[in-house]
Scaffold this motif. Structure first.
Motif, PDB file in Angstrom:
ATOM      1  N   PRO A  46       0.821  -1.222   0.000  1.00  0.00           N
ATOM      2  CA  PRO A  46       0.000   0.000   0.000  1.00  0.00           C
ATOM      3  C   PRO A  46       0.848   1.263   0.000  1.00  0.00           C
ATOM      4  CG  PRO A  46      -0.825  -1.587   1.597  1.00  0.00           C
ATOM      5  CD  PRO A  46       0.475  -2.122   1.113  1.00  0.00           C
ATOM      6  N   ASN A  50      -2.873   4.290   2.673  1.00  0.00           N
ATOM      7  CA  ASN A  50      -3.254   2.891   2.456  1.00  0.00           C
ATOM      8  C   ASN A  50      -3.878   2.663   1.083  1.00  0.00           C
ATOM      9  OD1 ASN A  50      -3.054   0.313   3.668  1.00  0.00           O
ATOM     10  ND2 ASN A  50      -5.273   0.283   4.019  1.00  0.00           N
ATOM     11  N   GLU A  51      -3.519   3.510   0.124  1.00  0.00           N
ATOM     12  CA  GLU A  51      -4.025   3.356  -1.234  1.00  0.00           C
ATOM     13  C   GLU A  51      -3.064   2.496  -2.059  1.00  0.00           C
ATOM     14  OE1 GLU A  51      -4.387   7.351  -2.566  1.00  0.00           O
ATOM     15  OE2 GLU A  51      -6.249   7.737  -1.476  1.00  0.00           O
ATOM     16  N   HIS A  52      -3.523   2.087  -3.232  1.00  0.00           N
ATOM     17  CA  HIS A  52      -2.723   1.266  -4.127  1.00  0.00           C
ATOM     18  C   HIS A  52      -2.681   1.940  -5.499  1.00  0.00           C
ATOM     19  CE1 HIS A  52      -4.132  -1.545  -1.017  1.00  0.00           C
ATOM     20  NE2 HIS A  52      -2.994  -2.199  -1.226  1.00  0.00           N
ATOM     21  N   THR A  55      -1.029  -0.251 -10.447  1.00  0.00           N
ATOM     22  CA  THR A  55      -1.887  -1.396 -10.779  1.00  0.00           C
ATOM     23  C   THR A  55      -1.234  -2.401 -11.721  1.00  0.00           C
ATOM     24  OG1 THR A  55      -2.901  -0.145 -12.589  1.00  0.00           O
ATOM     25  CG2 THR A  55      -3.989  -0.053 -10.433  1.00  0.00           C
ATOM     26  N   ASP A  80      -3.350  -9.591   2.064  1.00  0.00           N
ATOM     27  CA  ASP A  80      -3.809  -9.232   0.716  1.00  0.00           C
ATOM     28  C   ASP A  80      -5.157  -9.871   0.407  1.00  0.00           C
ATOM     29  OD1 ASP A  80      -1.396  -7.770  -0.104  1.00  0.00           O
ATOM     30  OD2 ASP A  80      -0.421  -9.722  -0.044  1.00  0.00           O
ATOM     31  N   ASP A  83      -7.752  -7.930   2.858  1.00  0.00           N
ATOM     32  CA  ASP A  83      -8.010  -6.534   2.509  1.00  0.00           C
ATOM     33  C   ASP A  83      -7.838  -6.359   1.006  1.00  0.00           C
ATOM     34  OD1 ASP A  83      -8.232  -6.005   5.284  1.00  0.00           O
ATOM     35  OD2 ASP A  83      -6.059  -5.794   5.424  1.00  0.00           O
ATOM     36  N   ARG A  85      -7.805  -5.112  -2.764  1.00  0.00           N
ATOM     37  CA  ARG A  85      -7.575  -3.825  -3.409  1.00  0.00           C
ATOM     38  C   ARG A  85      -8.798  -3.395  -4.198  1.00  0.00           C
ATOM     39  NH1 ARG A  85      -1.686  -3.174  -5.126  1.00  0.00           N
ATOM     40  NH2 ARG A  85      -2.601  -1.995  -6.825  1.00  0.00           N
ATOM     41  N   ASP A  87      -8.494  -1.573  -6.993  1.00  0.00           N
ATOM     42  CA  ASP A  87      -8.012  -1.837  -8.355  1.00  0.00           C
ATOM     43  C   ASP A  87      -7.051  -3.014  -8.302  1.00  0.00           C
ATOM     44  OD1 ASP A  87      -9.297   0.443  -9.612  1.00  0.00           O
ATOM     45  OD2 ASP A  87      -7.842   1.673  -8.520  1.00  0.00           O
ATOM     46  N   LEU A  89      -4.117  -5.722  -8.872  1.00  0.00           N
ATOM     47  CA  LEU A  89      -2.719  -5.564  -9.256  1.00  0.00           C
ATOM     48  C   LEU A  89      -2.315  -6.702 -10.184  1.00  0.00           C
ATOM     49  CD1 LEU A  89       0.116  -4.251  -8.943  1.00  0.00           C
ATOM     50  CD2 LEU A  89       0.473  -5.807  -6.999  1.00  0.00           C
TER      51      LEU A  89
END
Length: 216
Positions: A46, A50-52, A55, A80, A83, A85, A87, A89
């Motif tokens: 993250p 805590n964003e991603h 991608t 993973d 939680d 995502r 978007d 990955l």
């Protein structure tokens, strides 16, 4: 006593890479010479808040053994799966020469971290430069390499003497800041890029006022 960094130098380097990618809003990244996937794993984690933001990740390395380790390192863990995502990955690894662009791979950014010093200066660096800037043609390219001037902090290396050694037995060269800047400027002019130079390894315990960064 050898220099001690806080945070550790490897962490400072990866933070610098990640923050630059986030600032430039890169969503897809090629790690050229990815080795065992340390940088890729850091970028898969993250980001701010805590964003991603990233991608798509691509890794390229000549070592099949290193890629197997990277494949294991990049497997999703329990956190993973718990939680998820927003978007998804995508991660793809390629076995190949860092100096040869992977056909069909395009990304917003290319990272080439601690690779230049492992290729021969006369031929390898030119081929690597062409592959990254002329082949992948990213909007952003990040290169890091050790600063030879910092070797004065390692007495055993004999920096500045006829018998001086490199930090790593596999290093083919280690550049000063002026040499790195000269290469970056020439590459930028040839391939149509602007250059920004930064020092990495600035946070060191008991550093002198004229302290030179460990890498850039």
């Amino acid at each position: 006593m050898e220099p001690r960094f806080h945070p550790p130098l490897w962490e400072q380097r990866r933070i610098c890479i990640a923050q630059t990618l986030y600032q430039q809003r890169a969503q897809s990244v090629v790690d050229v010479g990815c080795g065992e996937g340390n940088v890729l794993a850091f970028l898969a984690s993250p980001g701010p808040n805590n964003e991603h933001p990233i991608t798509q990740l691509f890794g390229v390395d000549v070592s099949a053994d290193a890629l197997r380790t990277a494949h294991e390192r990049l497997q999703p863990g329990a956190a993973d799966r718990r939680d998820l995502r927003v978007d998804p990955l995508s991660v793809r690894l390629f076995h190949g020469d860092a100096a040869v662009p992977v056909a069909g791979v395009r990304a917003d950014a290319v990272v080439c971290s601690e690779v230049i010093e492992h290729v021969y200066e006369r031929t390898g660096v030119s081929a690597l430069t062409r592959a990254v800037l002329g082949g992948y043609r990213p909007a952003l390219a990040l290169f890091t390499t050790p600063n030879a001037e910092f070797n004065v902090n390692f007495p055993a290396l004999g920096y500045g003497t006829p018998g001086a050694r490199f930090r790593d037995a596999d290093h083919k060269s280690e550049w000063t800041r002026a040499q790195f800047a000269a290469w970056a400027g020439a590459a930028a002019r040839e391939f149509g890029y602007a250059v920004e130079l930064r020092g990495i390894g600035l946070a060191m315990r008991n550093a002198a006022a004229d302290f030179a960064p460990c890498g850039g």
